[in-house]
Design an enzyme around this catalytic site. Structure first.
Site, PDB file in Angstrom:
ATOM      1  N   ASN A 146       5.501  -1.516  12.320  1.00  0.00           N
ATOM      2  CA  ASN A 146       4.465  -1.971  11.412  1.00  0.00           C
ATOM      3  C   ASN A 146       4.969  -1.934   9.972  1.00  0.00           C
ATOM      4  OD1 ASN A 146       2.082  -2.693  10.212  1.00  0.00           O
ATOM      5  ND2 ASN A 146       0.928  -0.881  10.854  1.00  0.00           N
ATOM      6  N   LYS A 176      -4.210  -9.224  22.143  1.00  0.00           N
ATOM      7  CA  LYS A 176      -5.630  -8.978  22.433  1.00  0.00           C
ATOM      8  C   LYS A 176      -6.510  -9.969  21.682  1.00  0.00           C
ATOM      9  CE  LYS A 176      -5.157  -3.993  23.323  1.00  0.00           C
ATOM     10  NZ  LYS A 176      -5.496  -2.624  22.835  1.00  0.00           N
ATOM     11  N   GLU A 210       0.846  -1.190   0.000  1.00  0.00           N
ATOM     12  CA  GLU A 210       0.000   0.000   0.000  1.00  0.00           C
ATOM     13  C   GLU A 210       0.883   1.243   0.000  1.00  0.00           C
ATOM     14  OE1 GLU A 210      -2.037   0.599   3.958  1.00  0.00           O
ATOM     15  OE2 GLU A 210      -1.600  -1.532   4.152  1.00  0.00           O
ATOM     16  N   SER A 235      -7.284  -3.639   6.600  1.00  0.00           N
ATOM     17  CA  SER A 235      -8.372  -2.688   6.833  1.00  0.00           C
ATOM     18  C   SER A 235      -9.124  -2.406   5.546  1.00  0.00           C
ATOM     19  CB  SER A 235      -7.802  -1.387   7.405  1.00  0.00           C
ATOM     20  OG  SER A 235      -7.262  -1.598   8.683  1.00  0.00           O
ATOM     21  N   HIS A 267      -1.338 -10.844  12.138  1.00  0.00           N
ATOM     22  CA  HIS A 267      -0.921  -9.559  11.580  1.00  0.00           C
ATOM     23  C   HIS A 267      -0.707  -8.612  12.755  1.00  0.00           C
ATOM     24  CE1 HIS A 267      -0.796  -5.753   9.617  1.00  0.00           C
ATOM     25  NE2 HIS A 267      -1.955  -5.370  10.122  1.00  0.00           N
ATOM     26  N   THR A 306       3.029   3.502  15.768  1.00  0.00           N
ATOM     27  CA  THR A 306       2.840   2.256  15.015  1.00  0.00           C
ATOM     28  C   THR A 306       3.343   2.385  13.583  1.00  0.00           C
ATOM     29  OG1 THR A 306       0.562   2.799  14.361  1.00  0.00           O
ATOM     30  CG2 THR A 306       0.859   1.623  16.433  1.00  0.00           C
ATOM     31  N   CYS A 333      -3.262  -4.267   4.522  1.00  0.00           N
ATOM     32  CA  CYS A 333      -2.267  -5.205   5.040  1.00  0.00           C
ATOM     33  C   CYS A 333      -2.544  -6.654   4.651  1.00  0.00           C
ATOM     34  CB  CYS A 333      -2.193  -5.086   6.566  1.00  0.00           C
ATOM     35  SG  CYS A 333      -1.743  -3.431   7.123  1.00  0.00           S
ATOM     36  N   SER A 352     -10.913   0.453  14.345  1.00  0.00           N
ATOM     37  CA  SER A 352     -10.086  -0.510  13.630  1.00  0.00           C
ATOM     38  C   SER A 352      -9.736  -1.702  14.509  1.00  0.00           C
ATOM     39  CB  SER A 352      -8.804   0.169  13.133  1.00  0.00           C
ATOM     40  OG  SER A 352      -8.080  -0.682  12.287  1.00  0.00           O
TER      41      SER A 352
END
Length: 391
Positions: free
Chosen positions: A275, A242, A79, A308, A233, A152, A111, A201
């Site tokens: 990232n 998480k 991207e 995303s 990812h 990030t 991504c 997100s």
């Protein structure tokens, strides 16, 4: 037919900024970045590196002449494209001196792009088992200085050589995937930095994971006990943890201990690079494979990809006999250990360096960049690349 990952390469620029020092400069507590986000260092690219050079540098270390002759498809996921028309894959194909009797394309879905490339590669190889496919996931993550997303950011690329009878990992035939039209992260054509609704997100990343995980279990009958590890990812390392915690109670105490321990191994490269968008999942996989000490041949590794916009996918692979022999651990450790730390001011100065936007020519300071493949300038609206190893 067994199809999957035969080789993996990785590249990140030779500079980084310490997240503790960036936090202090931003009047934040360092623990907010190092614990709350889970990042310790952030790769800082010089102006002589872009998505093309990062990808070419990642692929150079793993390809031999036999590979180059058999590669007849190059899929470049990014991207951070350098041209609205010409595929970045063509530049990489030239810089790597690949077989001219090949297809070269660029794919985009945030991504998720490299995962799309891997799935396309599987289809191609199933029809042409004697050929190989080079999948490149390469990006420079930019949100802007003093923005919520600054912590990030990062830069790097992963190169994946796909083949029949692969030596590292055979990928499973079954996969679960999900698409929704949402605006959690995007970058309009007129913007040099991404726009993101951070909390939204995170919510979608997690909900997509639960959706594709449930679908995958229904399709395959597999559960947590069947996985040695699950890679995610990682836009930042805390995000993957998480997501894992959403399903970890489905397993036994032993499952929980194993998956959490291997997640810690899988995040080690990401937390000192940052990232890298399309390559982030596969950097996590590389970290797991190169740094673990107890995952045996035949183990199943789960993979969660999220882009995303949004597309999510869960799939898995089986590690092949003696898979460690086909990794490039020493090279990657040397590259990471030899990077130079830059101050926050130096990082900001590098971030603000830009190529001309008015069509002007420019020669870039290639002598300051130790990478083999570099962007040397722009002439007559054309990007000029050099490969020091071929000059």
């Amino acid at each position: 037919m067994k199809i999957g990952i035969d080789k993996m390469g990785f590249y990140t620029p030779h500079m980084y900024v310490d997240m503790n020092k960036l936090a202090v400069a931003r009047n934040d507590e360092p623990e907010k970045y190092t614990i709350g986000i889970g990042q310790e260092k952030m790769a800082v690219p010089p102006i002589t590196q872009d998505a093309v050079t990062l990808a070419a540098n990642a692929a150079m270390e793993i390809l031999d002449e036999a590979d180059k002759e058999k590669i007849d498809l190059v899929i470049f996921a990014t991207e951070s494209g350098v041209d609205h028309s010409k595929a970045a894959a063509i530049y990489a194909h030239h810089l790597l001196r690949l077989n001219p009797r090949a297809r070269a394309i660029e794919v985009k879905e945030a991504c998720y792009g490299a995962t799309a490339g891997i799935q396309l590669a599987k289809g191609h190889i199933s029809l042409h088992p004697d050929r190989k496919v080079l999948v490149l996931g390469s990006d420079i993550s930019r949100y802007g200085l003093h923005t919520p997303g600054e912590v990030t950011q990062g830069a790097g690329a992963v190169a994946i050589l796909m083949s029949a009878n692969p030596r590292v990992m055979v990928l499973g035939k079954e996969s679960a995937y999900h698409t929704e039209d949402i605006m959690d992260f995007w970058r309009p054509l007129y913007s040099k930095t991404a726009l993101v609704q951070g909390k939204y997100s995170v919510e979608k990343y997690n909900s997509f994971f639960k959706t594709v995980w449930e679908d995958y279990k229904k399709k395959t009958g597999l559960t947590l006990k069947d996985f040695a590890a699950i890679c995610f990812h990682l836009p930042y390392t805390k995000q993957g943890l998480k997501a894992l915690r959403l399903v970890i109670d489905e397993g036994t105490a032993a499952d929980k201990e194993r998956l959490l321990a291997h997640f810690e191994v899988s995040k080690q490269y990401n937390k000192i690079v940052g990232n890298i968008y399309t390559g982030a999942l596969y950097l996590s996989l590389l970290s797991l494979l190169e740094l673990n000490t107890d995952i045996e041949d035949g183990a199943r590794i789960g993979l969660y990809s999220y882009g995303s916009g949004a597309v999510g996918e869960f799939f898995s692979g089986i590690l092949q006999p003696n898979y460690r022999e086909y990794l490039h651990v020493r090279h990657h450790r040397k590259m990471l250990s030899e990077r130079n730390e830059v101050s926050v001011q130096e990082y900001e100065d590098l971030f603000n360096q830009e190529l001309p936007a008015d069509g002007s020519d420019i020669d870039l300071p290639v002598g300051n960049d130790p990478a083999p493949v570099l962007l040397s300038g722009i002439k007559d609206h054309m990007r000029m690349y050099i490969n020091k190893d071929q000059s």
